[in-house]
Design a protein around this motif. Structure first.
Motif, PDB file in Angstrom:
ATOM      1  N   THR A  92     -29.401   3.931   4.454  1.00 14.81           N
ATOM      2  CA  THR A  92     -30.191   4.406   5.589  1.00 14.81           C
ATOM      3  C   THR A  92     -31.330   3.450   5.920  1.00 14.81           C
ATOM      4  OG1 THR A  92     -31.553   5.737   4.110  1.00 14.81           O
ATOM      5  CG2 THR A  92     -29.667   6.839   5.145  1.00 14.81           C
ATOM      6  N   CYS A  93     -31.685   3.416   7.204  1.00 12.03           N
ATOM      7  CA  CYS A  93     -32.757   2.540   7.670  1.00 12.03           C
ATOM      8  C   CYS A  93     -33.464   3.191   8.850  1.00 12.03           C
ATOM      9  CB  CYS A  93     -32.154   1.197   8.094  1.00 12.03           C
ATOM     10  SG  CYS A  93     -33.365  -0.022   8.659  1.00 12.03           S
ATOM     11  N   LYS A 100     -46.792   2.430   8.626  1.00  6.26           N
ATOM     12  CA  LYS A 100     -46.237   3.206   7.516  1.00  6.26           C
ATOM     13  C   LYS A 100     -45.858   4.582   8.016  1.00  6.26           C
ATOM     14  CE  LYS A 100     -50.615   3.072   5.343  1.00  6.26           C
ATOM     15  NZ  LYS A 100     -51.443   3.261   4.184  1.00  6.26           N
ATOM     16  N   VAL A 101     -44.941   5.208   7.279  1.00  7.51           N
ATOM     17  CA  VAL A 101     -44.501   6.560   7.616  1.00  7.51           C
ATOM     18  C   VAL A 101     -44.724   7.463   6.411  1.00  7.51           C
ATOM     19  CG1 VAL A 101     -42.786   5.799   9.310  1.00  7.51           C
ATOM     20  CG2 VAL A 101     -42.093   6.157   6.934  1.00  7.51           C
ATOM     21  N   ASP A 102     -44.599   8.753   6.633  1.00 10.81           N
ATOM     22  CA  ASP A 102     -44.794   9.751   5.597  1.00 10.81           C
ATOM     23  C   ASP A 102     -43.875   9.481   4.400  1.00 10.81           C
ATOM     24  OD1 ASP A 102     -44.202  12.521   4.290  1.00 10.81           O
ATOM     25  OD2 ASP A 102     -45.969  12.869   5.546  1.00 10.81           O
ATOM     26  N   LYS A 103     -44.397   9.716   3.210  1.00  8.82           N
ATOM     27  CA  LYS A 103     -43.639   9.491   1.973  1.00  8.82           C
ATOM     28  C   LYS A 103     -42.373  10.331   1.915  1.00  8.82           C
ATOM     29  CE  LYS A 103     -47.612   8.071  -0.724  1.00  8.82           C
ATOM     30  NZ  LYS A 103     -48.507   8.351  -1.840  1.00  8.82           N
ATOM     31  N   LEU A 109     -34.868   6.722   2.610  1.00  8.34           N
ATOM     32  CA  LEU A 109     -34.539   5.439   3.243  1.00  8.34           C
ATOM     33  C   LEU A 109     -34.171   4.371   2.220  1.00  8.34           C
ATOM     34  CD1 LEU A 109     -37.394   5.218   5.891  1.00  8.34           C
ATOM     35  CD2 LEU A 109     -34.964   5.691   6.323  1.00  8.34           C
ATOM     36  N   THR A 110     -33.213   3.537   2.596  1.00  6.28           N
ATOM     37  CA  THR A 110     -32.891   2.328   1.838  1.00  6.28           C
ATOM     38  C   THR A 110     -33.790   1.195   2.322  1.00  6.28           C
ATOM     39  OG1 THR A 110     -30.584   3.100   1.802  1.00  6.28           O
ATOM     40  CG2 THR A 110     -31.006   0.830   1.083  1.00  6.28           C
ATOM     41  N   TRP A 111     -33.946   1.095   3.662  1.00  5.67           N
ATOM     42  CA  TRP A 111     -34.795   0.061   4.275  1.00  5.67           C
ATOM     43  C   TRP A 111     -35.647   0.689   5.372  1.00  5.67           C
ATOM     44  CZ3 TRP A 111     -29.416  -0.854   3.921  1.00  5.67           C
ATOM     45  CH2 TRP A 111     -29.040  -1.794   2.954  1.00  5.67           C
ATOM     46  N   ILE A 112     -36.742   0.003   5.685  1.00  2.22           N
ATOM     47  CA  ILE A 112     -37.576   0.388   6.825  1.00  2.22           C
ATOM     48  C   ILE A 112     -38.101  -0.881   7.491  1.00  2.22           C
ATOM     49  CG2 ILE A 112     -39.669   0.635   5.402  1.00  2.22           C
ATOM     50  CD1 ILE A 112     -40.480   2.951   7.344  1.00  2.22           C
ATOM     51  N   LYS A 113     -38.091  -0.869   8.834  1.00  2.49           N
ATOM     52  CA  LYS A 113     -38.724  -1.936   9.608  1.00  2.49           C
ATOM     53  C   LYS A 113     -39.984  -1.331  10.185  1.00  2.49           C
ATOM     54  CE  LYS A 113     -39.203  -2.573  13.570  1.00  2.49           C
ATOM     55  NZ  LYS A 113     -40.440  -2.362  14.405  1.00  2.49           N
ATOM     56  N   THR A 114     -41.125  -1.916   9.861  1.00  4.45           N
ATOM     57  CA  THR A 114     -42.402  -1.408  10.345  1.00  4.45           C
ATOM     58  C   THR A 114     -43.064  -2.396  11.288  1.00  4.45           C
ATOM     59  OG1 THR A 114     -43.628  -2.378   8.498  1.00  4.45           O
ATOM     60  CG2 THR A 114     -42.794  -0.119   8.203  1.00  4.45           C
ATOM     61  N   GLU A 135     -37.275  -3.371   1.771  1.00  2.00           N
ATOM     62  CA  GLU A 135     -36.394  -2.582   0.921  1.00  2.00           C
ATOM     63  C   GLU A 135     -37.286  -1.538   0.258  1.00  2.00           C
ATOM     64  OE1 GLU A 135     -32.939  -3.607  -2.214  1.00  2.00           O
ATOM     65  OE2 GLU A 135     -34.901  -4.472  -2.671  1.00  2.00           O
ATOM     66  N   VAL A 136     -37.039  -0.274   0.540  1.00  2.00           N
ATOM     67  CA  VAL A 136     -37.952   0.793   0.128  1.00  2.00           C
ATOM     68  C   VAL A 136     -38.056   0.910  -1.394  1.00  2.00           C
ATOM     69  CG1 VAL A 136     -38.402   3.279   0.231  1.00  2.00           C
ATOM     70  CG2 VAL A 136     -37.652   2.056   2.287  1.00  2.00           C
ATOM     71  N   LYS A 137     -36.940   0.858  -2.082  1.00  2.38           N
ATOM     72  CA  LYS A 137     -36.929   1.063  -3.542  1.00  2.38           C
ATOM     73  C   LYS A 137     -37.830   0.066  -4.267  1.00  2.38           C
ATOM     74  CE  LYS A 137     -33.638   1.603  -7.338  1.00  2.38           C
ATOM     75  NZ  LYS A 137     -32.214   1.574  -7.689  1.00  2.38           N
ATOM     76  N   THR A 138     -37.814  -1.201  -3.829  1.00  2.00           N
ATOM     77  CA  THR A 138     -38.570  -2.248  -4.512  1.00  2.00           C
ATOM     78  C   THR A 138     -39.855  -2.631  -3.779  1.00  2.00           C
ATOM     79  OG1 THR A 138     -37.412  -4.015  -3.325  1.00  2.00           O
ATOM     80  CG2 THR A 138     -36.439  -3.252  -5.432  1.00  2.00           C
ATOM     81  N   ASN A 139     -40.006  -2.155  -2.532  1.00  4.46           N
ATOM     82  CA  ASN A 139     -41.113  -2.522  -1.663  1.00  4.46           C
ATOM     83  C   ASN A 139     -41.117  -4.022  -1.343  1.00  4.46           C
ATOM     84  OD1 ASN A 139     -43.187  -1.483  -0.042  1.00  4.46           O
ATOM     85  ND2 ASN A 139     -44.741  -2.202  -1.475  1.00  4.46           N
ATOM     86  N   LYS A 140     -39.961  -4.649  -1.463  1.00  7.86           N
ATOM     87  CA  LYS A 140     -39.825  -6.084  -1.210  1.00  7.86           C
ATOM     88  C   LYS A 140     -39.627  -6.338   0.286  1.00  7.86           C
ATOM     89  CE  LYS A 140     -37.230 -10.109  -2.758  1.00  7.86           C
ATOM     90  NZ  LYS A 140     -36.094 -10.577  -3.556  1.00  7.86           N
ATOM     91  N   ILE A 141     -40.397  -7.270   0.840  1.00  8.84           N
ATOM     92  CA  ILE A 141     -40.285  -7.658   2.239  1.00  8.84           C
ATOM     93  C   ILE A 141     -39.126  -8.651   2.363  1.00  8.84           C
ATOM     94  CG2 ILE A 141     -41.430  -8.784   4.182  1.00  8.84           C
ATOM     95  CD1 ILE A 141     -44.095  -7.727   2.985  1.00  8.84           C
TER      96      ILE A 141
END
Length: 149
Positions: A92-93, A100-103, A109-114, A135-141
């Motif tokens: 999911t993305c 940022k969005v609500d926790k 989510l798997t990924w998010i574009k902010t 990548e949401v799990k790792t918070n890696k850009i």
């Protein structure tokens, strides 16, 4: 929640064939927005459970991810749809103009574009962009995946 468009896309999430739904009613109204028609709440077609599950079923085994272009302003419905997609085996993305969005949304989510669209800075394929693909799990850009070499 209403969606204005549904497409199968290849670029929004690198390495994934994604079902992409463009959600109407966007409250962000970014200057230079390429889709101001999405600002109107209720335009397009209602995304019912039947329609959404039908999409997931129809493209199962072909598509690997579901991308929502907006929709965080319909948090409960968005979360329900993200849960449904994950339960069916999809990644999911969310593409959002927010920083940022609500926790509770992030949990699904798997990924998010902010980041809002700023014309002078460009999108994810620009080294000067303010936007982030995370990548949401790792918070890696992961913006480097969009930069052409």
């Amino acid at each position: 929640m209403y969606f204005n468009d549904f497409q199968i896309v290849l670029q929004e999430v690198p390495g994934e064939v994604s079902l992409c739904l463009t959600i109407s009613g966007c409250p962000h109204r970014c200057e230079g927005c390429h889709s101001p028609f999405l600002w109107k709440e209720g335009s397009g077609q209602q995304l019912t459970h039947e329609i959404f599950r039908g999409m997931l079923y129809k493209y199962y085994g072909f598509a690997t991810c579901v991308v929502f272009m907006g929709g965080e302003w319909h948090q409960a419905e968005l979360i329900e749809n993200l849960r449904c997609a994950k339960d069916k085996g999809y990644k999911t993305c969310l593409y959002t103009g927010l920083e940022k969005v609500d926790k509770e949304i992030l949990k699904h989510l798997t990924w998010i574009k902010t980041g809002q669209w700023i014309t002078a800075r460009g999108g994810l394929d620009s080294k000067s962009t303010n936007q982030k693909f995370i990548e949401v799990k790792t918070n890696k850009i992961l913006n480097h995946l969009f930069i052409k070499k």
